[in-house]
Design a protein around this motif. Structure first.
Motif, PDB file in Angstrom:
ATOM      1  N   GLU A   1       0.825  -1.211   0.000  1.00 41.18           N
ATOM      2  CA  GLU A   1       0.000   0.000   0.000  1.00 41.18           C
ATOM      3  C   GLU A   1       0.858   1.259   0.000  1.00 41.18           C
ATOM      4  O   GLU A   1       0.560   2.230  -0.697  1.00 41.18           O
ATOM      5  CB  GLU A   1      -0.957  -0.008   1.196  1.00 41.18           C
ATOM      6  CG  GLU A   1      -2.101  -0.980   1.046  1.00 41.18           C
ATOM      7  CD  GLU A   1      -2.912  -0.729  -0.227  1.00 41.18           C
ATOM      8  OE1 GLU A   1      -3.256   0.442  -0.490  1.00 41.18           O
ATOM      9  OE2 GLU A   1      -3.176  -1.702  -0.946  1.00 41.18           O
TER      10      GLU A   1
ATOM     11  N   LYS B   1       2.247   1.682  -3.496  1.00 41.04           N
ATOM     12  CA  LYS B   1       1.248   2.144  -4.458  1.00 41.04           C
ATOM     13  C   LYS B   1       1.015   3.639  -4.320  1.00 41.04           C
ATOM     14  O   LYS B   1       0.937   4.368  -5.323  1.00 41.04           O
ATOM     15  CB  LYS B   1      -0.060   1.376  -4.250  1.00 41.04           C
ATOM     16  CG  LYS B   1      -1.125   1.689  -5.284  1.00 41.04           C
ATOM     17  CD  LYS B   1      -2.362   0.816  -5.085  1.00 41.04           C
ATOM     18  CE  LYS B   1      -3.413   1.130  -6.142  1.00 41.04           C
ATOM     19  NZ  LYS B   1      -4.623   0.281  -5.974  1.00 41.04           N
ATOM     20  N   ARG B   2       0.900   4.132  -3.069  1.00 40.06           N
ATOM     21  CA  ARG B   2       0.712   5.577  -2.864  1.00 40.06           C
ATOM     22  C   ARG B   2       1.914   6.363  -3.363  1.00 40.06           C
ATOM     23  O   ARG B   2       1.774   7.413  -4.006  1.00 40.06           O
ATOM     24  CB  ARG B   2       0.472   5.866  -1.376  1.00 40.06           C
ATOM     25  CG  ARG B   2      -0.854   5.368  -0.845  1.00 40.06           C
ATOM     26  CD  ARG B   2      -1.158   5.973   0.514  1.00 40.06           C
ATOM     27  NE  ARG B   2      -0.127   5.672   1.491  1.00 40.06           N
ATOM     28  CZ  ARG B   2      -0.132   4.586   2.273  1.00 40.06           C
ATOM     29  NH1 ARG B   2      -1.131   3.701   2.173  1.00 40.06           N
ATOM     30  NH2 ARG B   2       0.828   4.378   3.157  1.00 40.06           N
TER      31      ARG B   2
END
Length: 271
Positions: free
Chosen positions: A85, A88-89
């Motif tokens: 996560e 991805k950010r």
């Protein structure tokens, strides 16, 4: 002493020249000059801060780097590890920033980390092709999204030294005598070429697809003579098996200077 302080800095983190940190990015080179180049990638991308800092200062250019440790910052590519996560950010943030500019781009990753077993492309795995076909398709998408006039430099496989038991702390200058680590033997250039051959072949396919837009720099061809050094003038060029010290990044930058300057300044002369 002043000499010991200088030696300590040369063994420091490779983003040592960075200024104006803002989250995952920072500036280097001539901080008051126009933007001359952007670097994007993971921890390997930080090597090129030290490698480019003096070049940009001498030419009156500012550099910016956006990086996320252990993350593939490539279009549509998602890492499957525990930091998925976060990666991805970071990818979405840094790619959006990259697309707001028209400056030349240097893309550097620890490619070996992102084989098809550890990444997906928009949820797809096992894309037909070689072991790095997922990251290859993501790179091709990124280059297309950046536009036909955007100059891109891909940096190939890093020369790694897993045979070395490097201990940075014991390499640093100290006021008292102590046992220094053994200087690890250099690696044969042929072995280094073989280790990076699959990655470099994949990147060369991309470069051949856009020969006027995409350049390729293969580290083993620049960093190594008959052998690839681990130590130079009593200083370690690596802080671990794969990451340069400032001394290592600076040494690489000196040897790669003609290629780096040609990429940067041909980019600004391009129509």
């Amino acid at each position: 002493s002043a000499e010991q302080i200088a030696q300590t800095r040369l063994q420091g983190p490779v983003e040592f020249p960075c200024n104006n940190f803002d989250g995952l990015r920072c500036s280097f080179g001539d901080l008051n000059a126009p933007l001359g180049v952007q670097i994007i990638g993971d921890s390997f991308a930080r090597h090129y801060v030290s490698a480019l800092d003096d070049i940009l200062k001498n030419k009156g250019m500012r550099g910016e780097i956006g990086f996320a440790l252990g993350c593939p910052l490539i279009e549509g590519v998602t890492y499957l590890g525990r930091d998925a996560e976060f990666c991805k950010r970071a990818r979405d943030t840094e790619l959006s920033r990259l697309k707001e500019s028209s400056s030349p781009v240097i893309i550097v990753q620890n490619w070996e980390r992102y084989s098809n077993s550890s990444v997906t492309l928009e949820g797809r795995t096992g894309i037909d092709g070689g072991r790095f076909s997922v990251i290859q398709e993501g790179l091709e998408r990124l280059i297309e999204d950046l536009g036909a006039t955007r100059k891109v430099l891909l940096i190939g496989a890093q020369v790694v030294m897993p045979q070395c038991n490097l201990d940075r702390a014991r390499s640093l200058p100290a006021p008292l005598r102590y046992s220094k680590p053994l200087q690890c033997a250099a690696k044969d250039r042929g072995q280094a070429r073989q280790e990076g051959s699959e990655i470099n072949a994949m990147l060369r396919e991309i470069q051949n697809r856009w020969p006027e837009q995409v350049s390729l720099l293969i580290p083993v061809e620049t960093f190594c003579d008959a052998e690839c050094p681990v130590w130079l003038n009593g200083l370690p060029l690596y802080q671990d098996a794969s990451h340069f010290t400032v001394a290592g990044a600076t040494y690489f930058g000196e040897r790669a200077k003609p290629s780096l300057e040609r990429f940067l300044f041909d980019s600004f002369r391009a129509p």
